[in-house]
Scaffold this motif. Structure first.
Motif: not given
Length: 122
Positions: A87-96
């Protein structure tokens, strides 16, 4: 002394899928818990999912539950995040991140990767 490097981010249409990878520079302690977090512009970093390194016990945030799947490859020191129905709201920088204590709170995680950008847009 573990170091984490994320990869697999990119641009995807709503409803599409991406698979993120988190490679550890050295073998993680068997009692570590590995997590995925994300941070959108102007927002606080938030918990997404976590998994025990030595087993397959998982936990997800309500916002991604039933859409994302976290998994591990102990032999190759890799953690994955399979993201479906984006979804558009999943847009982000993802970190482990890695934690010896577990949980969803940021303060419990000791080591962080540099992040990979995920953009969901039509």
């Amino acid at each position: 002394q573990v170091q984490l490097v994320e990869s697999g981010g990119g641009l995807v249409q709503p409803g599409g899928s991406l698979r993120l990878s988190c490679a550890a520079s050295t073998r993680t302690f068997s009692n570590y818990i590995m997590g995925w977090f994300r941070q959108a512009p102007g927002k606080e970093r938030e918990f997404v999912a976590r998994i025990t390194w030595s087993s397959s016990i998982t936990y997800y945030s309500d916002s991604v539950n039933n859409r994302f799947t976290i998994s591990r490859d102990n032999a190759n020191n890799v953690i994955y995040l399979q993201m479906n129905s984006l979804k558009p709201e999943d847009t982000a920088v993802y970190y482990c991140a890695a934690s010896k204590r577990g949980g969803s709170d940021l303060s419990r995680y000791d080591t962080w990767g540099q992040g990979t950008q995920v953009t969901v847009s039509s």
